[in-house]
Design an enzyme around this catalytic site. Structure first.
Site, mmCIF file in Angstrom:
data_model
loop_
_atom_site.group_PDB
_atom_site.id
_atom_site.type_symbol
_atom_site.label_atom_id
_atom_site.label_comp_id
_atom_site.label_asym_id
_atom_site.label_seq_id
_atom_site.Cartn_x
_atom_site.Cartn_y
_atom_site.Cartn_z
ATOM 1 N N ASP A 69 0.862 -1.169 0.000
ATOM 2 C CA ASP A 69 0.000 0.000 0.000
ATOM 3 C C ASP A 69 0.910 1.235 0.000
ATOM 4 O O ASP A 69 2.140 1.124 -0.050
ATOM 5 C CB ASP A 69 -0.957 -0.041 1.201
HETATM 6 C C1 GLC Z 1 -4.455 4.123 -0.173
HETATM 7 C C2 GLC Z 1 -5.354 3.022 0.331
HETATM 8 C C3 GLC Z 1 -5.551 1.892 -0.644
HETATM 9 C C4 GLC Z 1 -5.503 2.424 -2.060
HETATM 10 C C5 GLC Z 1 -4.101 2.941 -2.303
HETATM 11 C C6 GLC Z 1 -3.960 3.573 -3.697
HETATM 12 O O1 GLC Z 1 -3.578 4.533 0.830
HETATM 13 O O2 GLC Z 1 -5.017 2.450 1.594
HETATM 14 O O3 GLC Z 1 -6.817 1.273 -0.339
HETATM 15 O O4 GLC Z 1 -5.811 1.403 -2.988
HETATM 16 O O5 GLC Z 1 -3.678 3.886 -1.328
HETATM 17 O O6 GLC Z 1 -4.734 4.722 -3.787
#
Ligand code: GLC
Length: 715
Positions: A283
């Site tokens: 993430d």
């Molecule tokens: C964010 C979220 C995740 C998302 C990613 C890309 O921090 O935790 O759910 O898919 O970043 O945007």
């Protein structure tokens, strides 16, 4: 779906490609940057994304990144998205040595949130309240088609986290607190994605992200292994079995171990036990956060080594490109085996191969008529509304209801913070990340007040009105910005509720929240209460059509709605949680210690169906059955029938009951139907050090007030 022959040919192709790649090129494939990193830095938030060729060339050619994600500036229309991804792909395939296309990823978690003119659906918690796998599957399929139309092949959805912490800012992104429901709807969402060629889904956030002890996003979750396997793992296992191609990792830690550094979870469990072969993407910035936040890595270099050795295949890095150099340096110094880099890079290449990106760097699709997509969003919005209270049959607001007059002459005061904003309907991931910017929506975007004015006389103030529609709302927020210090609804809205219910008129409360905000007892003075959560842009119309009786509510709460801040107890609690303050001193223990505002599965309708019979059959440890339901009314209805299972005694204290199955069916007037079900084995057993087991003994199945005992014999 491709055939076995094509799959083998594809695998051969990517292995052959990998063999030609340098270490740096392989490290590049493991790197994902946000689109901001390759756009013109002078761009503003209202601009359409404008690539900076030099910045793009540095990322895509010099560093050979494998993936780009996100939206920069305003949402783009499909043609603009295609043009943007085309420009990126032309550089990736035309200016790099091996011409490997990138894979572009977006968060379309409840429809096309970053596509101008895209279709938005209710958020997952609302879809869960509908108990409709068909709606979840179709919404996911449409979303995947709209992404393909934009040339975007990777969706960071579905969220598979089980919502066990109502304080959590992302509670609305879950399919609720129940394991079985989250499994079935998560699978339906994956199936919807797989129905569209060239689209990959991404189950997230593996694992145990949704139970932070403090309720604050990305913080410690204390989850013993048996609970991890009983509650949080099943939706991911089911999604993997359904064919989800990628997974995103939980940013938090479990018992102090950041999941991004957990080889036990990301390799031993995910690969060894579950057999997942797809791409595991980190993430946001979560590799470097092993150093900067979690402090389990003394240097950024060590953070990279830890994450890659744990099992992260791709780092959402997202603003810098150091990851490529760090990988190379770690391998060249012998601190990272190149075989691990080969394994990760091969998975990324295999994903691109499976999506057809080598032949066709952009997917494409022609979604069906827009009006049909909007109609589905409206149906899903309506199906996810939960009628929690309807005292004296206040609803629907028709001539013969408590309002007692034709709606057009009914003076309905539409008030509250949720009545005149499109943001509270769609929530986060809608036009903008947080979803709280009303200017990002069209000026004529539907609001509850606007749609209500089409049917009712909404000109009066509350004092002069015949009835009051009180739209309570939580400002949309997600992730850390959505952290709250208390689940209790703010005093201003509580005061408004008290004042309005003191006017002696029917007050219909609509709850537009991300999570079950705790209300005061004044809510008991409301004539009706509707849980609307985040119903999406068609939610206003769904609410008004429900008020009018044009649609009959059938939703059921997919979570327990607490009455008090200190009573955040899931419905699948244990007997000890339920013991009253009397310690059970009476002869028969009084298990009346829990008193939620509304229990899991609460939900009323305008015309109640009946459960006529419940039958259960046992064959070994396979438990099947049927419920016979009847519609005694004069109108077609939909019935959602939860089937609960109780293990009366077990060697690990058994939950009082768990959802073992559910059926959702439409019934014509007077129709009686027998619907079969199979009890989810995971609702009858538990995990411990010896694995999963269902113990023989006395069980019972319950459907509302009908109970069937059954016994499981030793195998
Ligand atoms: C964010 C979220 C995740 C998302 C990613 C890309 O921090 O935790 O759910 O898919 O970043 O945007």
């Amino acid at each position: 779906m491709v055939g076995a022959e094509e799959t083998r040919a594809g695998q051969d192709r990517v292995r052959s490609l990998l063999a030609q790649m340098t270490l740096r090129e392989k490290a590049g494939q493991m790197t994902q940057v946000t689109i901001h990193t390759v756009c013109d830095p002078a761009m503003g938030p209202q601009d359409a994304a404008r690539l900076d060729p030099e910045r793009l060339r540095r990322a895509v050619v010099d560093f050979g990144v494998g993936s780009i994600l996100n939206v920069a500036g305003r949402p783009l229309n499909p043609a603009e998205w295609r043009a943007l991804v085309t420009e990126i792909q032309e550089m990736a395939t035309g200016e790099t040595r091996l011409g490997i296309p990138i894979v572009y990823g977006l968060d379309a978690v409840h429809g096309s949130g970053y596509t101008r003119g895209g279709t938005l659906f209710p958020h997952n918690l609302n879809l869960a309240a509908s108990w409709r796998e068909d709606l979840v599957r179709e919404a996911a399929r449409i979303t995947a088609e709209e992404l393909a139309e934009c040339g975007v092949p990777w969706n960071f959805a579905p969220v598979l986290d089980v919502g066990r912490q109502p304080l959590w800012s992302r509670f609305f992104e879950t399919f609720g607190e129940d394991v079985h429901l989250a499994k079935r709807l998560g699978v339906a969402a994956v199936e919807g994605h797989l129905a569209v060629d060239g689209i990959a889904a991404c189950g997230k956030h593996f694992l145990g992200y949704s139970a932070p002890a403090t309720g604050r996003d990305r913080t410690t979750a204390w989850i013993p292994e048996n609970r991890l396997r009983d509650v949080f793992l099943p939706p991911f296992r089911a999604a993997i079995e359904a064919g989800v191609q990628t997974l995103m990792v939980n940013s938090g830690d479990i018992n102090g171990v950041p999941v991004h550094a957990s080889r036990e979870l990301l390799t031993d469990l995910l690969r060894g036990e579950l057999g997942f072969e797809g791409v595991v993407v980190s993430d946001w910035e979560d590799v470097i956060k092993l150093h900067t936040i979690h402090r389990v890595a003394e240097t950024p270099r060590e953070a990279v080594r830890l994450a890659v050795m744990a099992g992260v295949d791709m780092s959402m890095t997202p603003y810098d490109l150091d990851f490529v150099d760090q990988i190379c340096e770690l391998v060249e110094s012998g601190d990272l085996p190149e075989s691990r880099i080969d394994e990760a890079a091969l998975r990324v290449l295999a994903l691109k191969e499976s999506l057809g990106l080598f032949e066709r760097p952009l997917p494409s699709a022609s979604p069906g008529p827009k009006r049909e997509r909007i109609a589905l969003s409206l149906e899903a919005a309506a199906a996810g509304l939960v009628l929690l209270e309807n005292r004296e049959n206040t609803l629907p607001l028709t001539e013969d209801s408590a309002a007692g007059r034709d709606p057009s002459s009914l003076r309905l005061a539409v008030v509250g913070p949720g009545c005149d904003s499109p943001t509270v309907l769609s929530g986060s991931w809608s036009q903008t990340w947080q979803g709280d910017d009303a200017t990002a929506f069209p000026d004529d975007a539907a609001t509850i007040a606007r749609v209500a004015s089409e049917y009712f006389d909404t000109t009066p103030q509350a004092e002069e009105a015949d009835a009051i529609l009180l739209c309570l709302a939580e400002r949309p927020s997600v992730e850390k910005p959505g952290d709250i210090d208390s689940l209790t609804l703010d005093g201003e809205q509580q005061s408004l509720g008290r004042a309005l219910t003191g006017l002696g008129k029917p007050v219909i409360a609509v709850l537009l929240f991300d999570r079950p905000r705790i209300l005061g007892d004044w809510i008991d003075a409301c004539a009706a209460v509707i849980w609307a959560g985040r119903p999406g842009p068609e939610g206003a119309r769904a609410i008004v059509e429900t008020l009018l009786g044009h649609r009959g509510p059938s939703g059921r709460l997919p979570f327990t709605y607490p009455r008090h801040p200190g009573e955040l107890v899931s419905y699948s609690h244990r007997w000890t949680d339920r013991l009253g303050r009397n310690y059970g001193l009476e002869k028969d223990y009084r298990f009346d210690g829990l008193n939620p505002r509304w229990p899991f599965c609460a939900g009323r309708s305008y015309a109640e169906g009946m459960v006529v019979a419940l039958e259960v059959e046992v064959a070994g440890q396979r438990v099947t059955g049927s419920v016979t339901v009847r519609n005694p009314g004069a109108n077609a209805i939909r019935m959602v029938v939860p089937i609960f299972v109780r293990d009366h005694y077990a060697s690990v204290a058994p939950p009082v009951e768990r959802l073992g199955a559910f059926v959702s069916t439409e019934l014509e007037p007077g129709e009686e139907r027998r619907v079969d079900f199979e009890v989810d084995p995971e609702s009858m057993g538990f995990h411990d050090d010896d694995g999963f087991r269902i113990e023989p003994g006395a069980f019972s199945a319950r459907v509302f007030d009908k109970v069937q005992e059954f016994t499981l014999l030793p195998l």
